[in-house]
Design a protein around this motif. Structure first.
Motif, PDB file in Angstrom:
ATOM      1  N   CYS A   9       0.850  -1.190   0.000  1.00 19.74           N
ATOM      2  CA  CYS A   9       0.000   0.000   0.000  1.00 19.74           C
ATOM      3  C   CYS A   9       0.889   1.244   0.000  1.00 19.74           C
ATOM      4  N   CYS A  15      -8.476   4.707  -2.028  1.00 24.23           N
ATOM      5  CA  CYS A  15      -9.517   3.688  -1.812  1.00 24.23           C
ATOM      6  C   CYS A  15     -10.508   4.135  -0.732  1.00 24.23           C
ATOM      7  N   CYS A  84     -12.697  -2.797   4.219  1.00 22.82           N
ATOM      8  CA  CYS A  84     -11.496  -1.946   4.255  1.00 22.82           C
ATOM      9  C   CYS A  84     -10.278  -2.768   4.684  1.00 22.82           C
ATOM     10  N   TRP A  87      -9.434  -4.960   1.468  1.00 23.44           N
ATOM     11  CA  TRP A  87      -8.986  -4.289   0.236  1.00 23.44           C
ATOM     12  C   TRP A  87      -7.469  -4.339   0.103  1.00 23.44           C
ATOM     13  N   PRO A  88      -6.917  -4.658  -1.078  1.00 19.24           N
ATOM     14  CA  PRO A  88      -7.603  -4.901  -2.354  1.00 19.24           C
ATOM     15  C   PRO A  88      -7.854  -6.387  -2.625  1.00 19.24           C
ATOM     16  N   ARG A  89      -7.792  -7.190  -1.583  1.00 19.59           N
ATOM     17  CA  ARG A  89      -7.975  -8.629  -1.812  1.00 19.59           C
ATOM     18  C   ARG A  89      -9.471  -8.959  -1.786  1.00 19.59           C
ATOM     19  N   LEU A  93     -11.417  -8.808  -7.567  1.00 19.66           N
ATOM     20  CA  LEU A  93     -10.078  -8.405  -8.007  1.00 19.66           C
ATOM     21  C   LEU A  93      -9.107  -9.573  -8.085  1.00 19.66           C
ATOM     22  N   ALA A 103      -9.507  -1.531 -11.110  1.00 26.35           N
ATOM     23  CA  ALA A 103      -9.105  -1.106  -9.767  1.00 26.35           C
ATOM     24  C   ALA A 103      -7.680  -0.559  -9.774  1.00 26.35           C
ATOM     25  N   CYS A 107      -5.790   2.502  -7.841  1.00 28.58           N
ATOM     26  CA  CYS A 107      -4.922   2.112  -6.718  1.00 28.58           C
ATOM     27  C   CYS A 107      -3.483   1.935  -7.203  1.00 28.58           C
ATOM     28  N   LEU A 110      -1.855  -1.447  -6.499  1.00 24.93           N
ATOM     29  CA  LEU A 110      -2.215  -2.530  -7.420  1.00 24.93           C
ATOM     30  C   LEU A 110      -1.532  -2.352  -8.769  1.00 24.93           C
TER      31      LEU A 110
END
Ligand code: SF4
Ligand code: SF4
Length: 146
Positions: A9, A15, A84, A87-89, A93, A103, A107, A110
């Motif tokens: 991140c 996000c 939250c 995210w992003p799992r 996705l 996405a 992001c 990502l």
């Protein structure tokens, strides 16, 4: 272009902006209020909206960030909503390359990855898939919203 395989991140806060769909069940909503040192009715008035029995959504500023995103951080980080934390799992996705690419446009963490590397563990069954819908999972825990 070489892609990294592990998600990192970059703390951009994108996000936490303007998409809605951030749900808490009663336990989660009460934990958020407690974390902020607020009586539950005050938390409800300030940043929550009850969508149905047992389900609250966290409100956004109009067209902007989540009301709990302040100074670049989540004010309820240790007790933040399940979506939250995940995210992003998210299931879409890690299973759908087009959803991943969409996405990744928002992001930057990502965008450093390729879909194959990001999703390999899930597609190969080595990692448990997230629930299809966090909202549905919360409602199921709350007994279908009764
Ligand atoms: S958009 Fe991606 S990189 Fe930015 S804070 Fe969210 S998870 Fe991290
Ligand atoms: S609850 Fe926290 S992590 Fe979730 S959208 Fe709001 S500020 Fe971001």
């Amino acid at each position: 272009m070489p892609y990294s395989r592990s998600f990192r991140c970059l703390l951009c806060g994108e996000c936490c902006r303007g998409r809605g769909g951030i749900y808490l069940d009663r336990e989660g909503a009460e934990a958020a209020a407690r974390h902020l040192g607020l009586p539950f009715p005050v938390a409800e008035r300030l940043f929550l909206e009850q969508e149905r029995p047992g389900l609250w959504s966290v409100l956004n500023r109009p067209g902007g960030h989540c009301l709990l995103f302040r100074g670049g951080v989540c004010l309820i980080h240790p007790v933040k909503p399940p979506i939250c934390r995940a995210w992003p799992r998210l299931r879409a996705l890690v299973t759908d390359p087009l959803a991943f690419l969409e996405a990744a446009e928002a992001c930057p963490g990502l965008a450093r990855l390729d879909f194959a590397g990001f999703s390999a563990g899930y597609r190969e069954g080595r990692l448990p898939l997230p629930p299809p819908s966090f909202k549905a999972a919360l409602l199921a825990r709350a007994g279908g919203g009764r």
